[in-house]
Write an enzyme that holds these catalytic residues in place. Structure first.
Site, PDB file in Angstrom:
ATOM      1  N   PHE A  75      20.932  27.439  10.934  1.00  0.00           N
ATOM      2  CA  PHE A  75      20.499  26.533   9.863  1.00  0.00           C
ATOM      3  C   PHE A  75      21.736  25.912   9.249  1.00  0.00           C
ATOM      4  O   PHE A  75      22.583  26.600   8.680  1.00  0.00           O
ATOM      5  CB  PHE A  75      19.680  27.242   8.768  1.00  0.00           C
ATOM      6  CG  PHE A  75      19.162  26.237   7.769  1.00  0.00           C
ATOM      7  CD1 PHE A  75      17.976  25.547   7.999  1.00  0.00           C
ATOM      8  CD2 PHE A  75      19.885  25.919   6.632  1.00  0.00           C
ATOM      9  CE1 PHE A  75      17.521  24.567   7.115  1.00  0.00           C
ATOM     10  CE2 PHE A  75      19.437  24.939   5.736  1.00  0.00           C
ATOM     11  CZ  PHE A  75      18.256  24.274   5.981  1.00  0.00           C
TER      12      PHE A  75
ATOM     13  N   ASP B 177      30.529  27.641   9.253  1.00  0.00           N
ATOM     14  CA  ASP B 177      29.694  27.199   8.139  1.00  0.00           C
ATOM     15  C   ASP B 177      29.561  28.392   7.189  1.00  0.00           C
ATOM     16  O   ASP B 177      28.787  29.311   7.440  1.00  0.00           O
ATOM     17  CB  ASP B 177      28.325  26.738   8.653  1.00  0.00           C
ATOM     18  CG  ASP B 177      27.408  26.288   7.523  1.00  0.00           C
ATOM     19  OD1 ASP B 177      27.697  26.597   6.359  1.00  0.00           O
ATOM     20  OD2 ASP B 177      26.385  25.628   7.821  1.00  0.00           O
TER      21      ASP B 177
ATOM     22  N   LYS C  67      27.172  25.245  -1.992  1.00  0.00           N
ATOM     23  CA  LYS C  67      26.399  26.154  -2.856  1.00  0.00           C
ATOM     24  C   LYS C  67      27.192  26.710  -4.049  1.00  0.00           C
ATOM     25  O   LYS C  67      27.287  26.054  -5.082  1.00  0.00           O
ATOM     26  CB  LYS C  67      25.811  27.285  -2.005  1.00  0.00           C
ATOM     27  CG  LYS C  67      24.758  26.774  -0.995  1.00  0.00           C
ATOM     28  CD  LYS C  67      24.025  27.932  -0.372  1.00  0.00           C
ATOM     29  CE  LYS C  67      23.151  27.541   0.802  1.00  0.00           C
ATOM     30  NZ  LYS C  67      21.826  27.116   0.465  1.00  0.00           N
TER      31      LYS C  67
END
Ligand SMILES: Cc1ncc(COP(=O)(O)O)c(C=O)c1O
Length: 406
Positions: free
Chosen positions: A141, A226, A255
Site C-alpha cells: 500500500f 516507504d 504522516k
C-alpha cells in the site's frame, strides 16, 4: 435524534462514499484520547493510521502551528520562506541524508520517489527512454493516485481506474530471491515497505532488509523505503530500516511528520540522486510552506525530546505481551508487530464485529482484511494507559461472537 445521528445524516447526504467508517463522530482529541460529539471518551488505538504518533493536539506542535499561522502560512515556492530550510536541515540530519524534497500527502511523496528513480535510471543508469521498471511488492500500500493504485494488488483499489501506468511489476513480499530474479537491466528501483502496514502489519523475515539492500547494490537498483507508516518512531526506531542497519537510497516519510496537524511528506536522498530534479521538473503549491515547516520541526522535536522510539519499544512490548495472553484461544492465529504497530489475526472473519464492539467499549481500532485488527496507539501512551486499553481489548476479544457466514 442524537447529535451523532445528525452528523451521520449530513455526511451520508453530502459525502462521497469512498470510506465506510464506524459510526462514531469525533469532536475533540487530547493525547491518546478522543471525544465524540456526545462527550463519550475513547482511547485512540489507530492514531490516524500512525499520523498521530505524538498524540492528539500535542501542545508543543500546536504552539508552533499557532505562532506560525499568525505570521505566515503560504508563499508557494516562487519565493523562499525562512522556515523550510531549517525544517529540511533537521529532517536530513536526523535521518542521515543530504537532501529532502517536501510534499504534502504520502502518495505525493511516493510519486516523487518514482519520478526520482525514473529520471536517475535514464540519466545515470542509461536505461533506454521510457523503458524504466520499478519493482514493487504484492500486498503493497503506497497511496491512492492513479499510478500507485495501478501497481496495487488490491482489486478494490484499482478496479475501474485503468488504463494503469506501465513500468511496474510485483514480487512476493519478504522474498529476496524473487526480487533478484525479477531485476532486469532496465530496473530502476525496488519500492518496499519495511513492514506492510495496510496489508495487516505483515513483517518480512529477519534479514530481508539487509538482503534486499545487498541485491539492489549488486544490480545498481535504487532501494526506496516507504517509511510513511513505519517511520518516525512507530516501530521502535526512528526508521524501521535501522532495525537491520540498512541505508536505503531513498526514503519516503509522511504522516507523523506533522504529528497529525497538517499533511506533510518528504523524500530523502543523497545529493547526487536529488540532483535529478531541476527547476520546473517537480513541485507542489503547498510543499515546504512555512506553516508545514514550522509544524514539521516541532513534530520532529517531540519525537526526539520525548524519546518516542524508546517508548514505542517498551510500551509495544507491554501491549504485545498482553495480547499474547490470547495466543491459546483457538480463534487466534497470530499476534505480531514491531514497537507500537501491532496486529492480532484471527482464523475467523470477526475483525469488523470486534472493532465495533471495541468502539462501544471505548477503544477505537481498525480492522483489515476481515480477520485482522491493527493496534497503533499514539506513542506517548503511558504504562497505565496500555494496561487500561489492553484490559478492555482482552475482554472484548475474548467474548464469543457469531461468525458471519461467507
Ligand atoms: C506505507 C504507506 N505509504 C503511503 C501511504 C499514503 O499516504 P497518504 O494517505 O498520506 O497519501 C500510506 C497511507 O496509509 C502508507 O501506509
Amino acid at each position: 435524534m442524537s447529535r451523532t445521528d445528525e452528523c451521520l445524516e449530513v455526511v451520508d447526504r453530502y459525502s462521497a462514499r469512498n470510506y465506510a467508517p464506524i459510526p462514531v463522530v469525533i469532536h475533540r482529541g487530547e493525547g491518546i484520547y478522543l471525544y465524540d460529539v456526545e462527550g463519550r471518551e475513547y482511547m485512540d488505538m489507530l492514531s490516524a493510521y500512525s499520523a498521530v504518533n505524538q498524540g492528539h493536539q500535542h501542545p508543543h506542535i500546536v504552539d508552533a502551528m499557532v505562532k506560525q499561522v499568525k505570521t505566515l502560512a503560504l508563499t508557494s515556492r516562487a519565493f523562499h520562506n525562512d522556515k523550510m530550510g531549517p525544517f529540511l536541515q533537521k529532517l536530513c540530519e536526523m535521518a542521515g541524508f543530504d537532501k529532502a524534497l517536501p510534499m504534502n500527502t504520502g502518495a505525493e511523496g511516493v510519486e516523487t520517489a518514482i519520478k526520482l528513480a525514473r529520471r536517475w535510471a535514464y540519466r545515470d543508469k542509461k536505461v533506454p527512454a521510457d523503458q524504466a521498471e520499478i519493482i514493487v511488492c504484492e500486498g503493497n500500500f503506497h497511496g491512492r493516485t492513479t499510478t500507485i493504485v495501478g501497481f496495487s494488488s488490491d482489486d478494490g483499489a484499482k478496479e475501474g481506474f485503468g488504463p494503469i501506468t506501465p513500468g511496474f511489476k510485483a514480487v512476493s513480499y519478504g522474498d529476496a530471491a524473487a526480487l533478484e530474479a525479477a531485476i532486469t537491466p532496465n530496473t530502476a528501483a525496488f519500492l518496499v515497505e519495511p513492514i506492510q502496514g495496510e496489508a495487516g502489519v505483515v513483517l518480512p523475515p529477519d534479514g530481508y532488509l539487509k538482503a534486499i539492500q545487498t541485491i539492489c547494490k549488486k544490480h545498481n537498483v535504487l532501494l526506496i523505503c516507504d517509511e510513511i507508516q513505519t517511520g518516525l518512531c512507530r516501530t521502535g526506531n526512528m526508521f524501521r530500516f535501522q532495525a537491520e542497519a540498512v541505508t536505503p537510497d531513498v526514503v519516503i516519510v509522511g504522516k507523523a511528520l506533522s504529528g497529525g496537524l497538517y499533511p506533510i511528506s518528504a523524500v530523502l536522498a543523497s545529493d547526487a540522486l536529488m540532483s535529478v530534479f531541476d527547476p520546473g521538473s517537480h513541485g507542489s503549491t503547498y510543499g515546504g510552506n512555512p506553516l508545514a515547516s514550522a509544524v514539521g520541526m516541532a513534530a520532529l522535536d517531540v519525537l526526539v525530546d520525548e524519546k518516542l522510539d524508546e517508548r514505542a519499544r517498551t510500551m509495544g512490548a507491554r501491549f504485545t505481551a498482553a495480547l499474547e495472553t490470547m495466543a491459546s484461544d483457538p480463534r487466534v492465529k497470530e499476534v505480531r508487530g514491531a514497537g507500537l504497530l501491532i496486529a492480532i489475526e484471527f482464523h475467523e472473519p470477526i475483525a469488523k464485529i470486534k472493532v465495533k464492539a471495541l468502539a462501544k467499549a471505548g477503544v477505537l481500532a481498525k480492522d483489515t482484511h476481515e480477520t485482522t485488527i491493527r493496534f497503533a496507539p499514539p506513542l506517548i501512551i503511558s504504562e497505565d494507559q496500555v494496561d487500561a486499553a489492553t484490559k478492555i481489548i482482552l475482554e472484548v476479544l475474548k467474548a464469543p461472537v457469531k461468525v458471519p457466514s461467507a
